[in-house]
Design an enzyme around this catalytic site. Structure first.
Site, short mmCIF file in Angstrom:
data_model
loop_
_atom_site.label_atom_id
_atom_site.label_comp_id
_atom_site.label_asym_id
_atom_site.label_seq_id
_atom_site.Cartn_x
_atom_site.Cartn_y
_atom_site.Cartn_z
N ASP A 1 23.45 -41.91 -15.23
CA ASP A 1 23.86 -40.95 -13.98
C ASP A 1 23.45 -39.75 -14.63
O ASP A 1 23.02 -39.39 -15.54
CB ASP A 1 25.36 -41.56 -14.02
CG ASP A 1 25.79 -40.19 -12.84
OD1 ASP A 1 25.60 -39.59 -13.17
OD2 ASP A 1 27.43 -40.43 -13.38
N SER B 1 14.27 -31.38 0.81
CA SER B 1 13.95 -31.71 2.06
C SER B 1 13.50 -30.58 3.36
O SER B 1 13.52 -30.01 2.53
CB SER B 1 15.66 -32.34 2.18
OG SER B 1 16.08 -32.07 4.38
N TYR C 1 25.22 -29.32 1.88
CA TYR C 1 23.64 -30.04 1.20
C TYR C 1 22.25 -29.42 2.22
O TYR C 1 20.69 -28.94 1.23
CB TYR C 1 23.13 -31.86 2.58
CG TYR C 1 22.35 -32.31 1.97
CD1 TYR C 1 22.35 -33.14 1.33
CD2 TYR C 1 21.30 -31.71 3.09
CE1 TYR C 1 20.68 -33.90 1.12
CE2 TYR C 1 19.91 -33.47 2.69
CZ TYR C 1 20.43 -33.80 1.98
OH TYR C 1 19.08 -34.47 1.61
N LYS D 1 19.39 -28.81 -0.81
CA LYS D 1 18.08 -28.23 -1.31
C LYS D 1 17.37 -26.73 -0.75
O LYS D 1 15.90 -27.24 -1.29
CB LYS D 1 18.31 -29.42 0.57
CG LYS D 1 18.41 -30.73 0.04
CD LYS D 1 18.01 -31.37 -0.93
CE LYS D 1 18.44 -33.09 -0.74
NZ LYS D 1 17.32 -33.91 -2.82
#
Ligand SMILES: NC(=O)c1ccc[n+]([C@@H]2O[C@H](COP(=O)([O-])OP(=O)(O)OC[C@H]3O[C@@H](n4cnc5c(N)ncnc54)[C@H](OP(=O)(O)O)[C@@H]3O)[C@@H](O)[C@H]2O)c1
Length: 268
Positions: free
Chosen positions: A52, A131, A144, A148
Site C-alpha cells: 500500500d 494525467s 483529482y 495531478k
C-alpha cells in the site's frame, strides 16, 4: 544502463498491469505492487507484491525485498492512484486529503524509497503517471486535477534536482484510458446530496466523463510510452500520449485561461 529490474506501483490493474506485461515481454523482471498484491494473468517475469503506497514502511520493505532478491532496481513506474468526484463546495477536508494521500504522498513515498538504491547504483529511472488533467482542469474533479498538477510539478522539480546524477525522471500525461479507474472512482458526500445546486449538471457531466473514459485508449498505449522512455538514453521530461491529446496540451498553453475555462465549461 539497461533496465533489467523494475517496480510498477498499481500493477494489479489497468495501466500498471499493461506496463508490467509489456516490460516483462521485453525481458525485464517486473515487481507489480498493489494493495491486492495480485496479477491478472500469471506471467513468469511479473512478480506480484502486496504494497500500500500509503504505508511508508511497507513501501520501504517492498523495495528492500526487490534489492535483496535481484541485487538491483533500475526503474520505478509511479502509477498507483484513483480518482474522486464531487463539487469543491461541500467537499470534506478529509475527502480531499485522502486523494492527496495516495496520489501524491503515495507517489512521494515510492520515489523516496527507491532513490537511495538509485543513488548508490549511480543510475535509475523514475516514470510518474500524471494525467492530461495535470494541465487541464475539469469541473467536479477539482481535487483529482489538483493532485495531478502537483504531481507534475514534483516530477519536473525532481528532474532538475537529479540532473547529472545518472537518475532520470519523466512524467507521462495520459488522456482517457479504459481501465478499472472509472469503477474505482470515489464520490464525495456532497456529490450524493439530492438537494445539491449542481445535481443536474453533475448527472450530465458524470455521464460524459464515464463515457469518455470507458471509450478511451487501451492501457497498452500508455504502457508502450513507458517502455519507449525506459529505452531512451535521455528520457523526455513530459510526455502526452496520442496526437489529439498533444494538440489539447498545445492549445491549453496558447489560449487565455478565461477562454480555456469557457470552452471546458461548454464541453463538460
Ligand atoms: N484511466 C484513465 O483515464 C487515466 C487517465 C490519466 C491518468 N490515469 C492514472 O493512471 C494511474 C493508473 O490508473 P488506471 O487507469 O490504470 O486505474 P486502475 O485500473 O483502477 O488501476 C489503479 C491501480 O492502482 C492501485 N492502487 C490504488 N490505490 C493504491 C494504494 N494505496 N497502494 C497501492 N496501489 C494502489 C490499484 O490496485 P489495488 O486496488 O489492488 O491497490 C490498481 O492496481 C492512476 O494514477 C491514474 O490517476 C488514469
Amino acid at each position: 544502463m539497461e533496465v533489467k529490474v523494475a517496480l510498477v506501483t498499481g500493477g494489479s490493474s489497468g495501466i500498471g498491469a499493461a506496463t508490467a506485461r509489456l516490460l516483462a515481454a521485453h525481458g525485464i523482471k517486473v515487481y507489480a505492487a498493489s494493495r491486492r498484491g495480485t496479477f491478472q494473468t500469471p506471467t513468469p517475469d511479473v512478480i506480484p507484491i502486496s504494497m500500500d503506497v500509503n504505508d511508508a514502511e511497507a513501501t520501504r520493505l517492498a523495495v528492500a525485498q526487490i534489492l535483496q532478491a535481484e541485487g538491483r532496481l533500475d526503474a520505478v513506474v509511479v502509477n498507483a492512484g484513483s480518482g474522486i468526484y464531487g463539487p469543491i463546495e461541500g467537499t470534506l477536508e478529509e475527502e480531499a486529503r485522502q486523494q492527496f494521500e495516495t496520489n501524491y504522498f503515495g507517489a512521494l513515498k515510492t520515489i523516496q524509497a527507491c532513490l537511495p538504491a538509485f543513488r548508490s547504483q549511480g543510475h535509475g529511472r523514475i516514470i510518474i503517471i500524471c494525467s492530461v488533467m495535470s494541465i487541464l482542469q475539469l469541473p467536479f474533479q477539482g481535487f483529482y486535477s489538483s493532485v495531478k498538477a502537483a504531481l507534475l510539478s514534483l516530477s519536473e522539480s525532481l528532474s532538475m534536482e537529479l540532473k547529472g546524477s545518472g537518475i532520470q525522471c519523466s512524467a507521462i500525461l495520459p488522456g482517457d484510458v479504459a481501465t478499472g479507474f472509472t469503477g474505482a472512482r470515489k464520490f464525495t458526500v456532497a456529490s450524493q446530496d439530492p438537494a445539491s445546486p449542481y445535481k443536474e449538471w453533475m448527472e450530465k457531466n458524470l455521464k460524459k466523463i464515464e463515457h469518455d473514459e470507458l471509450g478511451g485508449m487501451r492501457p497498452e498505449v500508455i504502457a508502450k510510452q513507458v517502455f519507449r522512455q525506459l529505452r531512451k538514453k535521455n528520457m523526455s521530461v513530459r510526455v502526452i500520449p496520442r496526437a489529439d491529446y498533444k494538440l489539447v496540451g498545445f492549445l491549453v498553453r496558447m489560449v487565455p485561461a478565461r477562454v480555456k475555462l469557457s470552452i471546458i465549461r461548454i464541453l463538460y
